[in-house]
Design a protein around this motif. Structure first.
Motif, PDB file in Angstrom:
ATOM      1  N   SER A 279       0.615  -1.277   0.027  1.00 47.06           N
ATOM      2  CA  SER A 279      -0.104  -0.091   0.158  1.00 47.06           C
ATOM      3  C   SER A 279       0.807   1.305  -0.071  1.00 47.06           C
ATOM      4  CB  SER A 279      -0.723  -0.025   1.295  1.00 47.06           C
ATOM      5  OG  SER A 279      -1.595  -0.902   1.076  1.00 47.06           O
ATOM      6  N   LEU A 280       2.108   0.992   0.220  1.00 47.74           N
ATOM      7  CA  LEU A 280       2.934   2.522   0.265  1.00 47.74           C
ATOM      8  C   LEU A 280       2.724   2.868  -0.937  1.00 47.74           C
ATOM      9  CD1 LEU A 280       4.818   3.571   2.283  1.00 47.74           C
ATOM     10  CD2 LEU A 280       6.856   2.259   1.154  1.00 47.74           C
ATOM     11  N   GLU A 281       2.779   4.405  -0.685  1.00 48.24           N
ATOM     12  CA  GLU A 281       2.421   5.369  -1.913  1.00 48.24           C
ATOM     13  C   GLU A 281       3.405   6.618  -1.784  1.00 48.24           C
ATOM     14  OE1 GLU A 281      -1.232   6.804  -2.088  1.00 48.24           O
ATOM     15  OE2 GLU A 281      -2.359   4.841  -2.436  1.00 48.24           O
ATOM     16  N   TYR A 282       4.001   6.684  -0.539  1.00 49.36           N
ATOM     17  CA  TYR A 282       5.079   7.898  -0.377  1.00 49.36           C
ATOM     18  C   TYR A 282       6.135   7.349   0.433  1.00 49.36           C
ATOM     19  CZ  TYR A 282       7.215  12.343   0.593  1.00 49.36           C
ATOM     20  OH  TYR A 282       7.987  13.518   0.562  1.00 49.36           O
ATOM     21  N   LEU A 283       7.208   7.595   0.128  1.00 54.03           N
ATOM     22  CA  LEU A 283       8.411   7.075   1.340  1.00 54.03           C
ATOM     23  C   LEU A 283       9.402   8.038   1.000  1.00 54.03           C
ATOM     24  CD1 LEU A 283      10.046   5.055   2.602  1.00 54.03           C
ATOM     25  CD2 LEU A 283      10.714   4.043   0.598  1.00 54.03           C
ATOM     26  N   ASP A 284       9.811   8.587   2.169  1.00 58.92           N
ATOM     27  CA  ASP A 284      10.898   9.776   2.311  1.00 58.92           C
ATOM     28  C   ASP A 284      11.973   9.351   3.092  1.00 58.92           C
ATOM     29  OD1 ASP A 284      12.665  12.023   2.297  1.00 58.92           O
ATOM     30  OD2 ASP A 284      10.959  13.373   2.764  1.00 58.92           O
ATOM     31  N   LEU A 285      13.202   8.912   2.458  1.00 54.55           N
ATOM     32  CA  LEU A 285      14.460   8.480   3.204  1.00 54.55           C
ATOM     33  C   LEU A 285      15.474   9.419   3.072  1.00 54.55           C
ATOM     34  CD1 LEU A 285      14.401   4.745   2.095  1.00 54.55           C
ATOM     35  CD2 LEU A 285      13.644   5.810   4.383  1.00 54.55           C
ATOM     36  N   SER A 286      15.263  10.595   2.555  1.00 57.11           N
ATOM     37  CA  SER A 286      16.153  11.600   2.329  1.00 57.11           C
ATOM     38  C   SER A 286      17.229  12.090   3.499  1.00 57.11           C
ATOM     39  CB  SER A 286      15.644  12.858   1.634  1.00 57.11           C
ATOM     40  OG  SER A 286      14.750  13.552   2.362  1.00 57.11           O
ATOM     41  N   GLU A 287      18.134  12.421   3.441  1.00 54.77           N
ATOM     42  CA  GLU A 287      19.115  13.181   4.119  1.00 54.77           C
ATOM     43  C   GLU A 287      19.254  11.977   5.526  1.00 54.77           C
ATOM     44  OE1 GLU A 287      18.197  17.276   5.803  1.00 54.77           O
ATOM     45  OE2 GLU A 287      16.870  17.556   4.119  1.00 54.77           O
ATOM     46  N   ASN A 288      19.861  10.857   5.044  1.00 58.13           N
ATOM     47  CA  ASN A 288      20.253   9.793   5.761  1.00 58.13           C
ATOM     48  C   ASN A 288      21.579   9.482   5.070  1.00 58.13           C
ATOM     49  OD1 ASN A 288      18.298   8.906   7.783  1.00 58.13           O
ATOM     50  ND2 ASN A 288      16.950   8.903   6.164  1.00 58.13           N
ATOM     51  N   GLU A 289      22.121   8.439   5.541  1.00 60.89           N
ATOM     52  CA  GLU A 289      23.520   7.949   4.918  1.00 60.89           C
ATOM     53  C   GLU A 289      23.382   6.500   4.436  1.00 60.89           C
ATOM     54  OE1 GLU A 289      26.341   8.619   8.221  1.00 60.89           O
ATOM     55  OE2 GLU A 289      25.296  10.393   8.853  1.00 60.89           O
ATOM     56  N   PHE A 290      22.784   6.246   3.345  1.00 56.81           N
ATOM     57  CA  PHE A 290      22.897   5.179   2.565  1.00 56.81           C
ATOM     58  C   PHE A 290      24.037   4.917   1.674  1.00 56.81           C
ATOM     59  CE2 PHE A 290      18.092   5.869   3.826  1.00 56.81           C
ATOM     60  CZ  PHE A 290      17.982   4.624   4.565  1.00 56.81           C
ATOM     61  N   GLU A 291      24.134   3.705   1.250  1.00 58.89           N
ATOM     62  CA  GLU A 291      25.239   3.468   0.424  1.00 58.89           C
ATOM     63  C   GLU A 291      24.743   2.471  -0.609  1.00 58.89           C
ATOM     64  OE1 GLU A 291      28.308   1.871   2.997  1.00 58.89           O
ATOM     65  OE2 GLU A 291      28.496   3.644   4.095  1.00 58.89           O
ATOM     66  N   GLY A 292      25.394   2.500  -1.468  1.00 58.70           N
ATOM     67  CA  GLY A 292      25.055   1.575  -2.550  1.00 58.70           C
ATOM     68  C   GLY A 292      23.926   1.840  -3.669  1.00 58.70           C
ATOM     69  N   SER A 293      23.517   1.091  -4.166  1.00 61.79           N
ATOM     70  CA  SER A 293      22.106   1.344  -5.192  1.00 61.79           C
ATOM     71  C   SER A 293      20.793   1.165  -4.589  1.00 61.79           C
ATOM     72  CB  SER A 293      22.266   0.648  -6.600  1.00 61.79           C
ATOM     73  OG  SER A 293      22.495  -0.638  -6.428  1.00 61.79           O
ATOM     74  N   ILE A 294      19.590   1.521  -4.902  1.00 62.54           N
ATOM     75  CA  ILE A 294      18.531   1.166  -4.625  1.00 62.54           C
ATOM     76  C   ILE A 294      18.021  -0.050  -5.217  1.00 62.54           C
ATOM     77  CG2 ILE A 294      16.055   1.787  -4.779  1.00 62.54           C
ATOM     78  CD1 ILE A 294      16.835   4.666  -4.709  1.00 62.54           C
ATOM     79  N   LEU A 295      17.347  -1.121  -4.553  1.00 62.15           N
ATOM     80  CA  LEU A 295      17.435  -2.481  -5.116  1.00 62.15           C
ATOM     81  C   LEU A 295      16.138  -2.095  -6.057  1.00 62.15           C
ATOM     82  CD1 LEU A 295      17.240  -4.217  -1.595  1.00 62.15           C
ATOM     83  CD2 LEU A 295      19.084  -4.454  -3.495  1.00 62.15           C
ATOM     84  N   ASN A 296      15.977  -2.854  -7.041  1.00 64.93           N
ATOM     85  CA  ASN A 296      14.787  -3.069  -8.127  1.00 64.93           C
ATOM     86  C   ASN A 296      14.168  -4.152  -7.873  1.00 64.93           C
ATOM     87  OD1 ASN A 296      13.359  -2.816 -10.238  1.00 64.93           O
ATOM     88  ND2 ASN A 296      14.684  -3.234 -11.816  1.00 64.93           N
ATOM     89  N   THR A 297      13.129  -3.803  -6.820  1.00 62.68           N
ATOM     90  CA  THR A 297      12.189  -5.070  -6.635  1.00 62.68           C
ATOM     91  C   THR A 297      11.094  -4.929  -7.493  1.00 62.68           C
ATOM     92  OG1 THR A 297      12.467  -4.331  -4.201  1.00 62.68           O
ATOM     93  CG2 THR A 297      10.922  -5.837  -4.345  1.00 62.68           C
ATOM     94  N   LYS A 298      10.810  -6.289  -7.824  1.00 66.56           N
ATOM     95  CA  LYS A 298       9.527  -6.693  -8.709  1.00 66.56           C
ATOM     96  C   LYS A 298       8.302  -6.980  -7.964  1.00 66.56           C
ATOM     97  CE  LYS A 298      10.223  -8.383 -12.777  1.00 66.56           C
ATOM     98  NZ  LYS A 298      10.400  -9.373 -13.785  1.00 66.56           N
ATOM     99  N   PHE A 299       7.452  -6.169  -8.065  1.00 65.51           N
ATOM    100  CA  PHE A 299       6.208  -6.456  -7.125  1.00 65.51           C
ATOM    101  C   PHE A 299       5.300  -7.545  -7.958  1.00 65.51           C
ATOM    102  CE2 PHE A 299       7.373  -2.497  -5.294  1.00 65.51           C
ATOM    103  CZ  PHE A 299       7.136  -2.653  -4.095  1.00 65.51           C
ATOM    104  N   ILE A 300       4.968  -8.763  -7.268  1.00 63.03           N
ATOM    105  CA  ILE A 300       4.272  -9.487  -8.110  1.00 63.03           C
ATOM    106  C   ILE A 300       2.739  -9.486  -7.477  1.00 63.03           C
ATOM    107  CG2 ILE A 300       3.964 -12.165  -8.522  1.00 63.03           C
ATOM    108  CD1 ILE A 300       7.009 -12.419  -8.189  1.00 63.03           C
ATOM    109  N   PRO A 301       1.633  -9.202  -8.329  1.00 60.94           N
ATOM    110  CA  PRO A 301       0.444  -9.008  -7.489  1.00 60.94           C
ATOM    111  C   PRO A 301       0.039 -10.435  -7.089  1.00 60.94           C
ATOM    112  CG  PRO A 301       0.513  -8.717  -9.963  1.00 60.94           C
ATOM    113  CD  PRO A 301       1.879  -8.827  -9.544  1.00 60.94           C
ATOM    114  N   GLY A 302      -1.137 -10.535  -6.234  1.00 59.14           N
ATOM    115  CA  GLY A 302      -1.542 -11.588  -5.658  1.00 59.14           C
ATOM    116  C   GLY A 302      -2.894 -11.723  -6.437  1.00 59.14           C
TER     117      GLY A 302
END
Length: 97
Positions: free
Chosen positions: A72-95
């Protein structure tokens, strides 16, 4: 609960908490959380969380895959943190429809 000075989350100490299945909005920006907060957030808002703001904390390392279960997630804000690496490309499989 933005900028409330909340202590870092220890998921093991919260095992007695009754997690809501209807939580839609969770704003926890500027609370100095570490990446351990992701385990707790995954338990709290797995099915209904639509708006999650964790910006301006002390989140580090790779972005975890906990968001793949948040359908259900529509808005996600993770800015101004100290993440490393790339963002995972997750494929959602509908039920089943």
């Amino acid at each position: 609960m933005d900028d409330c000075g909340l202590p870092d989350v220890n998921p093991k100490s919260l095992s007695h908490v009754n997690f809501s299945t209807t939580l839609e909005v969770l704003h926890l920006r500027s609370n100095n959380f570490s990446s351990s907060v992701f385990t707790w957030v995954g338990n709290v808002g797995g099915g209904s969380l639509m708006d999650l703001q964790l910006d301006s904390n002390q989140l580090k390392g790779p972005i975890p895959n906990v968001f793949a279960c948040m359908s259900s997630l529509e808005y996600l804000d993770l800015s101004e943190n100290e993440f490393e690496g790339s963002i995972l490309n997750t494929k959602f499989i509908p039920g089943p429809v």
